[in-house]
Structure formats: C-alpha cells, structure tokens
Design a protein around this motif. Structure first.
Motif, short mmCIF file in Angstrom:
data_model
loop_
_atom_site.label_atom_id
_atom_site.label_comp_id
_atom_site.label_asym_id
_atom_site.label_seq_id
_atom_site.Cartn_x
_atom_site.Cartn_y
_atom_site.Cartn_z
N ARG A 44 0.70 -1.26 -0.07
CA ARG A 44 0.04 0.03 0.02
C ARG A 44 0.89 1.23 0.09
O ARG A 44 0.56 2.22 -0.74
CB ARG A 44 -1.10 -0.05 1.20
CG ARG A 44 -1.98 1.17 1.06
CD ARG A 44 -2.60 1.14 2.59
NE ARG A 44 -3.73 2.16 2.35
CZ ARG A 44 -5.26 2.15 2.13
NH1 ARG A 44 -5.38 0.74 1.47
NH2 ARG A 44 -5.85 2.97 1.98
N ALA A 45 2.02 1.43 0.91
CA ALA A 45 2.79 2.49 1.05
C ALA A 45 3.53 2.85 -0.40
O ALA A 45 3.53 3.98 -0.87
CB ALA A 45 3.95 2.33 2.05
N GLU A 46 3.83 1.62 -1.08
CA GLU A 46 4.51 1.71 -2.45
C GLU A 46 3.73 2.50 -3.39
O GLU A 46 3.97 3.28 -4.24
CB GLU A 46 5.14 0.54 -2.87
CG GLU A 46 6.45 0.09 -1.88
CD GLU A 46 6.69 -1.10 -2.31
OE1 GLU A 46 8.16 -1.60 -2.10
OE2 GLU A 46 6.03 -2.02 -2.84
N ILE A 47 2.35 1.81 -3.37
CA ILE A 47 1.40 2.41 -4.41
C ILE A 47 1.00 3.88 -4.05
O ILE A 47 0.82 4.89 -5.03
CB ILE A 47 0.07 1.62 -4.21
CG1 ILE A 47 0.42 0.08 -4.79
CG2 ILE A 47 -0.90 1.98 -5.29
CD1 ILE A 47 -0.73 -0.81 -4.69
N GLU A 48 0.94 4.48 -2.89
CA GLU A 48 0.62 5.66 -2.37
C GLU A 48 1.87 6.45 -2.83
O GLU A 48 1.32 7.51 -3.52
CB GLU A 48 0.34 5.67 -1.12
CG GLU A 48 -0.95 4.97 -0.70
CD GLU A 48 -1.20 5.16 1.01
OE1 GLU A 48 -0.28 5.67 1.74
OE2 GLU A 48 -2.42 4.60 1.50
N GLN A 49 3.05 6.20 -2.79
CA GLN A 49 3.97 7.07 -3.04
C GLN A 49 4.04 7.09 -4.51
O GLN A 49 4.36 8.13 -5.33
CB GLN A 49 5.37 6.57 -2.58
CG GLN A 49 5.57 6.73 -1.22
CD GLN A 49 6.82 6.38 -0.76
OE1 GLN A 49 7.65 5.08 -1.32
NE2 GLN A 49 7.76 6.60 0.20
N ALA A 50 3.86 5.99 -5.43
CA ALA A 50 3.76 6.18 -6.89
C ALA A 50 2.72 7.07 -7.41
O ALA A 50 2.75 7.79 -8.38
CB ALA A 50 3.66 4.71 -7.37
#
Length: 67
Positions: free
Chosen positions: A3-9
């Motif tokens: 989730r965190a990686e998706i939000e950053q992307a």
C-alpha cells in the motif's frame, strides 16, 4: 507492491499532472469510495447449470487467445 509503495507512486505521478487532471483524479477516487461493493454469493448457479470437459480436450494458449 504494498500500500505505501502504491501511495508513493500515485503521489509521484500526481505531481506531474496539470491541476484539472488532479481534480478529475480526486473525483474518481471519491466516486470509488461512494460505490457499494456488489458481492455475489458463491454457488449462485449451483444446480442450475452443468458442464463437463472431456479427457481428450486440448486447447493451446494461441487458440484460447484467438477465441
């Protein structure tokens, strides 16, 4: 991706968009939250339909993709 990686992307890509696209994206995300999730019960067609696959059935990936 977590989730965190998706939000950053998503945030990284949002910074490159013009304001009208960012507003449209926000509207889309809010619409996703407003839509109810339609859950379908498992076994909805149980006892209503049936199928059988013969032992000699063959279908290549290419044939499947062309169908």
């Amino acid at each position: 991706m977590n989730r965190a990686e998706i939000e950053q992307a998503v945030l990284k890509e949002m910074h490159t968009l013009p304001l009208d696209k960012v507003e449209a994206t926000l509207s889309f995300v809010l619409s996703l939250k407003a839509k109810p999730v339609n859950k379908r019960p498992l076994g909805l067609l149980k006892g209503k339909v049936a199928f059988a696959i013969e032992k000699d059935f063959k279908l290549t990936d290419e044939d499947f993709l062309r169908s």
